[in-house]
Scaffold this active site. Structure first.
Site, PDB file in Angstrom:
ATOM      1  N   GLY A  11       0.832  -1.206   0.000  1.00  0.00           N
ATOM      2  CA  GLY A  11       0.000   0.000   0.000  1.00  0.00           C
ATOM      3  C   GLY A  11       0.864   1.252   0.000  1.00  0.00           C
ATOM      4  O   GLY A  11       2.096   1.185  -0.049  1.00  0.00           O
ATOM      5  N   ALA A  62      -5.229  -2.545   5.601  1.00  0.00           N
ATOM      6  CA  ALA A  62      -6.631  -2.231   5.911  1.00  0.00           C
ATOM      7  C   ALA A  62      -7.493  -2.439   4.680  1.00  0.00           C
ATOM      8  O   ALA A  62      -6.996  -2.486   3.557  1.00  0.00           O
ATOM      9  CB  ALA A  62      -6.751  -0.786   6.386  1.00  0.00           C
ATOM     10  N   THR A  64      -9.741  -0.427   2.535  1.00  0.00           N
ATOM     11  CA  THR A  64      -9.871   1.032   2.382  1.00  0.00           C
ATOM     12  C   THR A  64     -10.825   1.462   1.268  1.00  0.00           C
ATOM     13  O   THR A  64     -10.930   2.651   0.982  1.00  0.00           O
ATOM     14  CB  THR A  64      -8.490   1.664   2.106  1.00  0.00           C
ATOM     15  N   THR A 103      -8.178   6.440  10.835  1.00  0.00           N
ATOM     16  CA  THR A 103      -8.656   7.407   9.843  1.00  0.00           C
ATOM     17  C   THR A 103      -9.518   8.518  10.429  1.00  0.00           C
ATOM     18  O   THR A 103     -10.152   8.336  11.471  1.00  0.00           O
ATOM     19  CB  THR A 103      -9.494   6.649   8.777  1.00  0.00           C
ATOM     20  N   ASP A 104      -9.576   9.638   9.718  1.00  0.00           N
ATOM     21  CA  ASP A 104     -10.479  10.734  10.086  1.00  0.00           C
ATOM     22  C   ASP A 104     -11.951  10.352   9.849  1.00  0.00           C
ATOM     23  O   ASP A 104     -12.851  11.042  10.321  1.00  0.00           O
ATOM     24  CB  ASP A 104     -10.145  11.985   9.255  1.00  0.00           C
ATOM     25  N   TYR A 127     -17.153   1.964   6.278  1.00  0.00           N
ATOM     26  CA  TYR A 127     -15.692   1.972   6.399  1.00  0.00           C
ATOM     27  C   TYR A 127     -15.286   2.617   7.727  1.00  0.00           C
ATOM     28  O   TYR A 127     -14.503   2.049   8.493  1.00  0.00           O
ATOM     29  CB  TYR A 127     -15.071   2.731   5.218  1.00  0.00           C
TER      30      TYR A 127
END
Length: 280
Positions: A11, A62, A64, A103-104, A127
């Site tokens: 990634g 992850a 994503t 993550t945000d 997600y």
């Protein structure tokens, strides 16, 4: 010599860590792709972790695909929640240091001020829900772990907004870009360096940290910076999110407050445009 296991090795973040690893020969690096670390096969994952037997894990792997997660809920939760639970349990039982990347998208986007680590989480897509479940499991199974929440990640590796814009701006005369989602991009190379700096630091302070580059911008602003640096002639038009239907909702505002990580790890975080120039 300490062994560092990097999941999600192919990634964006894993690839940037591979580049940086060349400068850190004091560690034995193990870059695991989906075959060597199988995040969607939980029984196999336990065996693989025992076989690799690392001293540190950077969990960059992850699920994503934000829109796809709305359909593939089970897969998203296996990878982003249950696999994290197993990794955290392994690290706790074997005295292994764990840095887990989040993550945000754990936020709902209704804030109007930069979100700190204590801000209320309330994900608005599957997600985000799967990543929040992973955070909770991570801290429950291993309270000594570090979680880094990041946003709008890009790199010269993999698929991301910057590379998509570079391609479209060369192919088309005009493109539309959303102008009402606010946050800050993260150059994966910068985040990779911070993860190594934390392991190198004498301070290991567990908990959640925010990290992105400095700046408060929309995707439209980001696209304009890409246009400027690439010297593209494409006309970039700002449009509201409502112009685009996506299966998963996106947070309107997910700017991260980085004060905690800056103070504890004495970081000087570059402005987003400075890092974007580096990638170019």
């Amino acid at each position: 010599m300490k062994k560092i296991l990097v999941t999600g090795a192919n990634g964006q973040l894993g690839s940037e860590l591979r580049v940086l690893a060349e400068n850190y020969k004091n560690y034995e690096w193990f870059f695991a792709d989906r075959i060597e670390i199988t995040l969607n096969n939980l029984e196999l994952l336990k065996t693989q972790l025992n076989n690799i037997n690392p001293d540190v894990i950077f969990n960059c792997g992850a699920y994503t695909a934000v829109d796809k997660a709305e359909i593939e809920k089970e897969t998203a939760f296996i990878i982003n929640h249950l696999a994290v639970e197993i990794i955290a349990k392994f690290t706790s039982e074997n005295n292994v240091k764990l840095i887990h990347v989040s993550t945000d998208y754990v936020f709902d986007g209704t804030s109007s001020i930069a979100l700190n680590e204590e801000a209320q989480t309330n994900p608005i897509n599957l997600y985000g829900q799967s990543k929040l479940a992973g955070e909770i499991a991570c801290l429950k199974e291993n309270p000594d772990s570090i979680i880094i929440r990041t946003s709008w990640v890009y790199s010269k590796f993999g698929n991301n907004f910057v590379k998509t814009m570079q391609r479209l701006m060369q192919e088309r005369e005009a493109i539309n870009v959303v102008n009402d989602q606010i946050g800050s991009p993260t150059y994966a190379h910068d985040l990779a360096k911070v993860m190594i700096d934390i392991v190198e630091s004498p301070n290991w302070i567990p908990g959640i940290y925010n990290y992105s580059n400095e700046g408060e911008i929309s995707w439209y602003d980001f696209a304009l910076s890409i246009k400027e640096l690439g010297r593209y002639n494409c006309n970039v038009v700002g449009v509201p999110s409502l112009s685009y239907f996506t299966p998963a909702k996106r947070p309107k505002f997910s700017l991260l407050d980085k004060k905690k990580i800056k103070e504890i790890y004495n970081l000087d975080i570059p402005d987003y445009k400075e890092s974007l120039k580096k990638m170019f």
